[in-house]
Design a protein around this motif. Structure first.
Motif, PDB file in Angstrom:
ATOM      1  N   ALA A   1     -18.988   1.412  -2.246  1.00  0.00           N
ATOM      2  CA  ALA A   1     -17.513   1.795  -2.558  1.00  0.00           C
ATOM      3  C   ALA A   1     -17.417   2.599  -3.806  1.00  0.00           C
ATOM      4  O   ALA A   1     -16.309   3.001  -4.087  1.00  0.00           O
TER       5      ALA A   1
ATOM      6  N   GLU B   1      -8.874  -3.773   0.197  1.00  0.00           N
ATOM      7  CA  GLU B   1      -9.602  -4.266   1.492  1.00  0.00           C
ATOM      8  C   GLU B   1      -9.966  -5.516   1.367  1.00  0.00           C
ATOM      9  O   GLU B   1     -10.157  -6.365   2.589  1.00  0.00           O
TER      10      GLU B   1
ATOM     11  N   ARG C   1      -9.992   0.200  -2.662  1.00  0.00           N
ATOM     12  CA  ARG C   1     -11.117  -0.564  -2.170  1.00  0.00           C
ATOM     13  C   ARG C   1     -11.083  -2.025  -2.446  1.00  0.00           C
ATOM     14  O   ARG C   1     -11.475  -3.061  -1.493  1.00  0.00           O
TER      15      ARG C   1
END
Length: 189
Positions: free
Chosen positions: A156, A79, A76
């Motif tokens: 997330a 990203e 995550r």
């Protein structure tokens, strides 16, 4: 930036400022400093000229502090690295090492600012608390962790990583914002 004297660091007992203690007088000569972050496209120009290594596409989350980071958490955070991502050419380059940043500065016939120069540029001789003055940050001043950041962490599955927000507003970007998006946060000198 015209050189001068200021008190670097802090005597605050706030845990976030423990490494800034004690405040101490520093004198600096005049120096030049960029007025905004380096964008992804600007950094890519250095890469294209062979003077810089490509930015990392993954974060180094947890690699230096010995903490174990779950693969889901790392993915995550990966990203958030801007290089190679659609519609982020005008966002600041991130996920680069100190050496890569130094190479970029050398490409421009410059150098990285020292810690003292960086702090002086933000605080000035008046020892402002923030680059814009002494009033706390709002969503108009900075792209930092506000409501949008808390929402991103929750979506997330990373709420446990978040230890508070900077302000109870939404600055418009869960990650980085295009360079120059917060003119109210500029240094007042």
């Amino acid at each position: 930036i015209r050189g001068g004297k200021f008190f670097m660091g802090s005597d605050s007992s706030h845990p976030a400022l423990q490494y800034a203690q004690p405040a101490h007088a520093v004198s600096l000569d005049t120096f030049c400093l960029g007025t905004r972050e380096v964008s992804v496209s600007e950094y890519q120009e250095c890469v294209s000229n062979g003077a810089c290594a490509p930015a990392h596409l993954t974060s180094d989350l947890g690699s230096d502090d010995g903490e174990t980071v779950s693969s889901a958490s790392k993915q995550r955070h990966d990203e958030q690295c801007n290089a190679g991502k659609a519609r982020r050419d005008h966002d600041p380059i991130n996920c680069v090492s100190h050496g890569q940043a130094a190479s970029y500065c050398a490409f421009l016939s410059g150098r990285l600012a020292s810690e003292a120069e960086w702090e002086f540029a933000a605080r000035g001789e008046a020892n402002r608390r923030f680059p814009w003055g002494n009033t706390p940050a709002t969503a108009e001043h900075a792209n930092t962790c506000g409501k949008e950041c808390a929402r991103w962490h929750e979506e997330a599955g990373l709420s446990g990583e978040l230890h508070g927000v900077m302000f109870d507003q939404d600055d418009g970007y869960a990650g980085t914002a295009p360079v120059g998006s917060y003119p109210a946060g500029a240094t007042s000198d």
